[in-house]
Write a protein that holds these residues in place. Sequence first.
Motif, PDB file in Angstrom:
ATOM      1  N   THR A 104       0.840  -1.188   0.000  1.00  0.00           N
ATOM      2  CA  THR A 104       0.000   0.000   0.000  1.00  0.00           C
ATOM      3  C   THR A 104       0.878   1.242   0.000  1.00  0.00           C
ATOM      4  O   THR A 104       1.629   1.481   0.948  1.00  0.00           O
ATOM      5  N   GLY A 105       0.796   2.031  -1.059  1.00  0.00           N
ATOM      6  CA  GLY A 105       1.583   3.256  -1.141  1.00  0.00           C
ATOM      7  C   GLY A 105       2.955   3.006  -1.726  1.00  0.00           C
ATOM      8  O   GLY A 105       3.393   1.867  -1.883  1.00  0.00           O
ATOM      9  N   PRO A 106       3.659   4.087  -2.079  1.00  0.00           N
ATOM     10  CA  PRO A 106       4.974   3.966  -2.714  1.00  0.00           C
ATOM     11  C   PRO A 106       6.076   3.665  -1.712  1.00  0.00           C
ATOM     12  O   PRO A 106       5.941   3.909  -0.517  1.00  0.00           O
ATOM     13  N   ASP A 107       7.173   3.124  -2.226  1.00  0.00           N
ATOM     14  CA  ASP A 107       8.410   2.895  -1.462  1.00  0.00           C
ATOM     15  C   ASP A 107       8.153   2.156  -0.160  1.00  0.00           C
ATOM     16  O   ASP A 107       8.294   2.708   0.933  1.00  0.00           O
ATOM     17  N   ALA A 108       7.774   0.885  -0.296  1.00  0.00           N
ATOM     18  CA  ALA A 108       7.430   0.084   0.883  1.00  0.00           C
ATOM     19  C   ALA A 108       8.590  -0.015   1.865  1.00  0.00           C
ATOM     20  O   ALA A 108       8.399   0.061   3.075  1.00  0.00           O
ATOM     21  N   ASP A 109       9.820  -0.167   1.337  1.00  0.00           N
ATOM     22  CA  ASP A 109      10.973  -0.305   2.230  1.00  0.00           C
ATOM     23  C   ASP A 109      11.128   0.916   3.143  1.00  0.00           C
ATOM     24  O   ASP A 109      11.309   0.793   4.351  1.00  0.00           O
ATOM     25  N   GLN A 110      11.032   2.107   2.542  1.00  0.00           N
ATOM     26  CA  GLN A 110      11.202   3.323   3.344  1.00  0.00           C
ATOM     27  C   GLN A 110      10.054   3.496   4.336  1.00  0.00           C
ATOM     28  O   GLN A 110      10.253   3.864   5.494  1.00  0.00           O
ATOM     29  N   ARG A 111       8.825   3.213   3.881  1.00  0.00           N
ATOM     30  CA  ARG A 111       7.658   3.400   4.743  1.00  0.00           C
ATOM     31  C   ARG A 111       7.689   2.441   5.931  1.00  0.00           C
ATOM     32  O   ARG A 111       7.238   2.784   7.028  1.00  0.00           O
ATOM     33  N   LEU A 112       8.227   1.241   5.718  1.00  0.00           N
ATOM     34  CA  LEU A 112       8.235   0.254   6.795  1.00  0.00           C
ATOM     35  C   LEU A 112       9.356   0.480   7.805  1.00  0.00           C
ATOM     36  O   LEU A 112       9.329  -0.080   8.887  1.00  0.00           O
ATOM     37  N   THR A 113      10.303   1.319   7.457  1.00  0.00           N
ATOM     38  CA  THR A 113      11.404   1.574   8.386  1.00  0.00           C
ATOM     39  C   THR A 113      10.885   2.090   9.725  1.00  0.00           C
ATOM     40  O   THR A 113      11.393   1.734  10.792  1.00  0.00           O
ATOM     41  N   HIS A 114       9.843   2.905   9.675  1.00  0.00           N
ATOM     42  CA  HIS A 114       9.269   3.433  10.916  1.00  0.00           C
ATOM     43  C   HIS A 114       8.742   2.300  11.791  1.00  0.00           C
ATOM     44  O   HIS A 114       9.000   2.255  12.997  1.00  0.00           O
ATOM     45  N   TYR A 115       8.010   1.364  11.185  1.00  0.00           N
ATOM     46  CA  TYR A 115       7.490   0.229  11.945  1.00  0.00           C
ATOM     47  C   TYR A 115       8.627  -0.570  12.578  1.00  0.00           C
ATOM     48  O   TYR A 115       8.574  -0.965  13.741  1.00  0.00           O
ATOM     49  N   LEU A 116       9.652  -0.805  11.776  1.00  0.00           N
ATOM     50  CA  LEU A 116      10.691  -1.748  12.179  1.00  0.00           C
ATOM     51  C   LEU A 116      11.623  -1.192  13.240  1.00  0.00           C
ATOM     52  O   LEU A 116      12.226  -1.946  13.999  1.00  0.00           O
ATOM     53  N   THR A 117      11.782   0.121  13.298  1.00  0.00           N
ATOM     54  CA  THR A 117      12.763   0.708  14.205  1.00  0.00           C
ATOM     55  C   THR A 117      12.140   1.532  15.328  1.00  0.00           C
ATOM     56  O   THR A 117      12.858   2.092  16.145  1.00  0.00           O
ATOM     57  N   SER A 118      10.807   1.599  15.382  1.00  0.00           N
ATOM     58  CA  SER A 118      10.152   2.467  16.368  1.00  0.00           C
ATOM     59  C   SER A 118       9.885   1.766  17.691  1.00  0.00           C
ATOM     60  O   SER A 118       9.350   2.376  18.608  1.00  0.00           O
ATOM     61  N   GLY A 119      10.248   0.489  17.775  1.00  0.00           N
ATOM     62  CA  GLY A 119      10.010  -0.231  19.020  1.00  0.00           C
ATOM     63  C   GLY A 119       8.559  -0.583  19.247  1.00  0.00           C
ATOM     64  O   GLY A 119       8.145  -0.846  20.379  1.00  0.00           O
ATOM     65  N   GLN A 120       7.751  -0.612  18.173  1.00  0.00           N
ATOM     66  CA  GLN A 120       6.333  -0.925  18.311  1.00  0.00           C
ATOM     67  C   GLN A 120       6.062  -2.428  18.348  1.00  0.00           C
ATOM     68  O   GLN A 120       4.925  -2.837  18.554  1.00  0.00           O
ATOM     69  N   ALA A 121       7.069  -3.244  18.091  1.00  0.00           N
ATOM     70  CA  ALA A 121       6.851  -4.689  18.040  1.00  0.00           C
ATOM     71  C   ALA A 121       8.053  -5.418  18.632  1.00  0.00           C
ATOM     72  O   ALA A 121       9.192  -4.963  18.525  1.00  0.00           O
ATOM     73  N   ASP A 122       7.768  -6.579  19.241  1.00  0.00           N
ATOM     74  CA  ASP A 122       8.832  -7.420  19.795  1.00  0.00           C
ATOM     75  C   ASP A 122       9.390  -8.377  18.752  1.00  0.00           C
ATOM     76  O   ASP A 122      10.464  -8.961  18.965  1.00  0.00           O
ATOM     77  N   GLY A 123       8.656  -8.575  17.654  1.00  0.00           N
ATOM     78  CA  GLY A 123       9.107  -9.495  16.622  1.00  0.00           C
ATOM     79  C   GLY A 123       8.381  -9.246  15.319  1.00  0.00           C
ATOM     80  O   GLY A 123       7.353  -8.562  15.280  1.00  0.00           O
ATOM     81  N   LEU A 124       8.904  -9.811  14.229  1.00  0.00           N
ATOM     82  CA  LEU A 124       8.345  -9.637  12.892  1.00  0.00           C
ATOM     83  C   LEU A 124       8.047 -10.984  12.253  1.00  0.00           C
ATOM     84  O   LEU A 124       8.831 -11.928  12.390  1.00  0.00           O
ATOM     85  N   VAL A 125       6.930 -11.051  11.551  1.00  0.00           N
ATOM     86  CA  VAL A 125       6.636 -12.177  10.665  1.00  0.00           C
ATOM     87  C   VAL A 125       6.501 -11.573   9.268  1.00  0.00           C
ATOM     88  O   VAL A 125       5.636 -10.725   9.031  1.00  0.00           O
ATOM     89  N   VAL A 126       7.369 -11.978   8.356  1.00  0.00           N
ATOM     90  CA  VAL A 126       7.474 -11.330   7.043  1.00  0.00           C
ATOM     91  C   VAL A 126       7.005 -12.287   5.955  1.00  0.00           C
ATOM     92  O   VAL A 126       7.612 -13.329   5.731  1.00  0.00           O
ATOM     93  N   LEU A 127       5.912 -11.913   5.271  1.00  0.00           N
ATOM     94  CA  LEU A 127       5.381 -12.733   4.187  1.00  0.00           C
ATOM     95  C   LEU A 127       5.593 -12.084   2.822  1.00  0.00           C
ATOM     96  O   LEU A 127       4.984 -12.504   1.839  1.00  0.00           O
ATOM     97  N   ASP A 128       6.422 -11.071   2.746  1.00  0.00           N
ATOM     98  CA  ASP A 128       6.697 -10.372   1.492  1.00  0.00           C
ATOM     99  C   ASP A 128       8.166 -10.541   1.144  1.00  0.00           C
ATOM    100  O   ASP A 128       9.041  -9.930   1.763  1.00  0.00           O
ATOM    101  N   GLY A 129       8.430 -11.372   0.143  1.00  0.00           N
ATOM    102  CA  GLY A 129       9.803 -11.645  -0.259  1.00  0.00           C
ATOM    103  C   GLY A 129      10.423 -10.559  -1.097  1.00  0.00           C
ATOM    104  O   GLY A 129      11.590 -10.660  -1.486  1.00  0.00           O
ATOM    105  N   THR A 130       9.677  -9.487  -1.422  1.00  0.00           N
ATOM    106  CA  THR A 130      10.237  -8.405  -2.230  1.00  0.00           C
ATOM    107  C   THR A 130      10.955  -7.368  -1.377  1.00  0.00           C
ATOM    108  O   THR A 130      11.651  -6.496  -1.902  1.00  0.00           O
ATOM    109  N   LEU A 131      10.785  -7.417  -0.063  1.00  0.00           N
ATOM    110  CA  LEU A 131      11.478  -6.468   0.809  1.00  0.00           C
ATOM    111  C   LEU A 131      12.976  -6.762   0.796  1.00  0.00           C
ATOM    112  O   LEU A 131      13.393  -7.913   0.755  1.00  0.00           O
TER     113      LEU A 131
END
Length: 336
Positions: A104-131
């Motif tokens: 959803t939206g442009p530049d998924a890698d950049q947009r997801l950086t906030h999720y991944l580094t903001s301390g909002q989650a203890d772990g990740l489950v990644v179902l998108d192999g394009t990242l």
Amino acid sequence: MMDSKIATIQDVARVAGVSTATVSRTISKPDVVAKATREAVLSAVAETGYRVNTTASNLRRQRTGTVLVLLPNIANPFFSQILAGLASVLTPAEYSMLIADTQTGPDADQRLTHYLTSGQADGLVVLDGTLSPETLSGPLVPPAVLVCEWMGSTLPSVRVENARGAALAVNHLADLGHSRIGHVTGPPGNVLTETRRDGFCRALADRGLPVHDDWILEGDFTMDSGAAAARAWCHLEDRPTALFLSSDEMAIGCMGALQSRGIRVPEDVSIVGFDNIEIAQHLSPGLTTIRQPRTDIGVRAAEILMDMIASKTKDGQSEIITVHLIPRGSTGPAPE
């Protein structure tokens, strides 16, 4: 039930006739207290309307209580059973899922950086192999498990026997007498596309059957691309008598487009999909497909991630899960 005042743990302790420490222990680890005590505390919780402050509890334990799940298309029914499998492990462990659509939206890698580094989650489950692997690395990124798809990364993964699944499809069609077998791929550059196509080609070679470039049609895992593949098949002068499609959604789109043109499945052409999504068995005819045990995939991914979180490591085991052919009415003997 108490009046408008918000019940506290002290209220529960007073009603139950125990200490606040006993209330806390009963709520967090009910198996370690005596049955009579447990029943008294739970009864007091119900009477007072007490609600556990999970935010404060997680803060004390230095965790968020959340696992971030990255999906490439939240509307895709393929993911439903995987999410159910994840939830069956995460919920009893008092973890909730935060689901993000990576497409959803442009530049998924950049947009997801906030999720991944903001301390909002203890772990990740990644179902998108394009990242990109770089997006999922770094000291601030929590432990992660790749599911179904994978990329050039050392991260643990849970996936199925994709090449073997393609071979099961080819052998099933060859056993029915088909020697002219085509393939509809997933999107270019996708690891599932490449692995299943390679498995398809190797299986044909093992059976002594030809690989025709004209019979390998490009798709993108969607129903629309399956319908487009059906139109391309119709325009071929030299047509294969069977098609193995790299996803059930494509197979469904292909089958519908063929039938709308009066082409019979399987009398005129046999169809095999990959995934065994829920609707596959309800089509007419039912779709022959390769079953991915999606609930099991979700369960194993969650178990591996929970072990990583508990041991405070980013290293975890990988697992490859067996697939099975589910024969249904969309495949039959090769036409004479």
